[in-house]
Design an enzyme around this catalytic site. Structure first.
Site, PDB file in Angstrom:
ATOM      1  N   GLU A   1       0.621  -1.089  -0.399  1.00  0.00           N
ATOM      2  CA  GLU A   1       0.156   0.038   0.303  1.00  0.00           C
ATOM      3  C   GLU A   1       1.009   1.200   0.233  1.00  0.00           C
ATOM      4  O   GLU A   1       0.709   1.901  -0.764  1.00  0.00           O
ATOM      5  CB  GLU A   1      -0.563   0.432   1.096  1.00  0.00           C
ATOM      6  CG  GLU A   1      -2.081  -0.939   1.564  1.00  0.00           C
ATOM      7  CD  GLU A   1      -3.106  -1.162   2.380  1.00  0.00           C
ATOM      8  OE1 GLU A   1      -3.072  -0.819   2.847  1.00  0.00           O
ATOM      9  OE2 GLU A   1      -4.060  -2.307   2.750  1.00  0.00           O
TER      10      GLU A   1
ATOM     11  N   SER B   1      19.055  -8.415  -9.257  1.00  0.00           N
ATOM     12  CA  SER B   1      17.585  -8.662  -9.457  1.00  0.00           C
ATOM     13  C   SER B   1      17.691  -9.523 -11.128  1.00  0.00           C
ATOM     14  O   SER B   1      16.640 -10.062 -11.476  1.00  0.00           O
ATOM     15  CB  SER B   1      17.271  -6.886 -10.613  1.00  0.00           C
ATOM     16  OG  SER B   1      16.608  -6.596  -9.811  1.00  0.00           O
TER      17      SER B   1
ATOM     18  N   HIS C   1       2.329 -10.171  -9.786  1.00  0.00           N
ATOM     19  CA  HIS C   1       3.962 -10.316  -9.856  1.00  0.00           C
ATOM     20  C   HIS C   1       5.504  -9.394  -8.706  1.00  0.00           C
ATOM     21  O   HIS C   1       5.826  -9.578  -8.362  1.00  0.00           O
ATOM     22  CB  HIS C   1       4.811 -10.496 -11.250  1.00  0.00           C
ATOM     23  CG  HIS C   1       5.542 -10.309 -11.083  1.00  0.00           C
ATOM     24  ND1 HIS C   1       6.894 -11.703 -10.760  1.00  0.00           N
ATOM     25  CD2 HIS C   1       6.916  -9.400 -11.645  1.00  0.00           C
ATOM     26  CE1 HIS C   1       8.035 -11.614 -11.328  1.00  0.00           C
ATOM     27  NE2 HIS C   1       8.104 -10.031 -11.067  1.00  0.00           N
ATOM     28  N   SER C   2       4.438  -8.347  -8.812  1.00  0.00           N
ATOM     29  CA  SER C   2       4.776  -7.402  -8.334  1.00  0.00           C
ATOM     30  C   SER C   2       3.950  -6.209  -8.501  1.00  0.00           C
ATOM     31  O   SER C   2       2.908  -5.678  -9.282  1.00  0.00           O
ATOM     32  CB  SER C   2       6.245  -6.815  -8.966  1.00  0.00           C
ATOM     33  OG  SER C   2       6.241  -5.816 -10.631  1.00  0.00           O
TER      34      SER C   2
END
Length: 457
Positions: free
Chosen positions: A133, A219, A348-349
């Site tokens: 959030e 990443s 996923h993100s």
């Protein structure tokens, strides 16, 4: 259907025959393997097969003396089938109602460990909820949740030793929490403040901790897999009595690093556990477009790696599978592959909207009926270790803890400007000195765009 022949340690004859099924639409394949010493250079007996197979060998009692082991010769041209119609089974201990499946082989969890594991799962979910959030409110740049995969995080971490080295992908925040990395440290990293262990240089959720033996997340996909094989080999050479553990998603198994890592680990007999979270979706790519094999567990055979498939939403099953895997990896000095079947309930993100490529009823089913947190709560409640009052207290306390951590992290200064250039060279080279001067000039020239109240110049 593949047939495995298990021989006694003295190599005098077959003692039992097992059948093992693989996925696909093929008929029969015969696979032979002797289980004995893992010592490099051990040769296979080309005649350790049953009479049915021996009848198909054209040149009986003849073999090809090939480097690495003798190979039986045959006059029959027969291709090994690609797979079987039957899927490899998935190890499970708990029913979805929290009751134990009868006749399961598992170690019992004590009350203290079980309650701590449940509390950690709730903490992980709550932290994910509020940091997600926070990103939606523009307070942090990026976030990835672990919704639906809390059991894999916490149960696997609980089965390991603090001395084991963990190489995570990017959905293993719970592993760090279990090892003592605090909610405050997680939020510091996501906000990139001066207390961030990574000094603000990494994207959010790219955690790491030297203190907790967790290698910093990067990443690029699958880089940690081959690195884990090397770490494990080092641990073996130093006789530490520890192993390396690499986490990955099923999508990363399509990378070349997966092949390199597993092959190196198998050949070098490195004590490493490869834990694959098969959550059904590699961003928007479903598993049936990712590979034709029966998931990930079937790949272990090709590399000569012992493997198991486990219900990733079953805390006790994951705990027992990883604990057994660790014991084998260290005592037998071998790699182990664990495929944990789960589902990525969240997007996923924060850069993804999964409702664009998968049905909402599928998501809702895994979110409710197969929630690992809900299933495990039913288990501890059945044992009399949990109650509705304890549940309310836990959620209230964890919510307060997370919100206070976010408030603290957000109000903290950013790392000093000099941290952009440190920790790479012992003596900073001229080009970096020039870059630092250029940045300082820009800050002086455009003070409104670079408020120095947020960080030390």
């Amino acid at each position: 259907m593949a047939t495995w022949f298990l021989r006694s340690s003295n190599n005098h004859g077959v003692i039992r025959k097992l059948s093992m099924a693989f996925s696909g639409k093929s008929t029969t394949a015969v696979v032979r393997r002797c289980f004995g010493s893992m010592e490099a250079g051990q040769k296979l007996d080309p005649y350790s097969c049953d009479d049915g197979y021996r009848e198909n060998i054209g040149h009986q009692n003849q073999d090809l003396d090939f480097p690495g082991g003798k190979i039986p010769l045959t006059s029959q041209m027969k291709f090994i089938s690609e797979a079987s119609d039957k899927r490899l089974p998935c190890y499970q201990v708990l029913h979805d109602d929290g009751s134990l499946i009868s006749n399961t082989i598992h170690d019992q969890l004590g009350e203290e460990v079980a309650v701590n594991m449940y509390s950690a799962m709730v903490t992980l979910k709550t932290m994910d909820t509020y940091l997600y959030e926070a990103q939606r409110q523009g307070r942090i740049s990026f976030y990835m949740t672990t919704f639906g995969e809390e059991a894999i995080n916490i149960a696997s971490a609980a089965a390991l030793s603090p001395h084991d080295f963990v190489l995570p992908q990017y959905r293993e925040a719970g592993v760090l929490l279990w090892r003592g990395f605090t909610v405050q440290e997680c939020t510091n990293q996501c906000f990139g403040n001066k207390d961030d262990k990574g000094k603000g240089r990494q994207m959010p959720v790219h955690y790491g901790s030297n203190k907790h033996n967790v290698i910093t997340i990067s990443s690029p996909l699958a880089t940690q897999i081959s690195q884990a094989a090397g770490v494990a080999y080092s641990l073996k050479m130093d006789k530490t009595g520890a192993c390396a553990v690499a986490y990955t998603g099923e999508g990363a198994t399509s990378e070349g690093d997966f092949h390199a890592g597993l092959n190196f680990a198998a050949v070098m007999e490195a004590p490493v556990i490869f834990i694959c979270r098969n959550n059904g979706w590699a961003i928007s790519t479903p598993v049936h477009e990712q590979f034709r094999s029966d998931g990930i567990v079937a790949k272990g055979l090709g590399y000569g790696i012992r493997s198991i498939r486990v219900d990733g939403n079953d805390v006790i099953a994951v705990y027992n599978a990883v604990r057994a895997a660790r014991n084998m990896a260290i005592s037998e000095e071998r790699p182990i592959l664990v495929e944990a079947m789960t589902y990525r309930v969240g997007h996923h993100s924060t850069s993804d909207d999964s409702t664009k490529y998968r049905p909402t009823n599928e998501i809702e089913y895994w979110k409710t009926a197969r929630s690992p947190i809900a299933i495990f709560r039913k288990y501890i409640q059945r044992n009399g270790w949990w109650s509705d009052d304890l549940e309310s207290e836990l959620y209230r306390d964890v919510k307060k803890q997370v919100l206070e951590a976010i408030k603290t992290a957000e109000g903290m200064e950013k790392p000093a400007l000099t941290e952009l250039f440190s920790d790479v060279y012992e003596q900073m080279p001229p080009n970096l000195h020039e870059q630092e001067r250029s940045i300082r000039d820009a800050i002086s020239k455009y003070p409104k765009d670079y408020p120095t109240t947020d960080f030390h110049v």
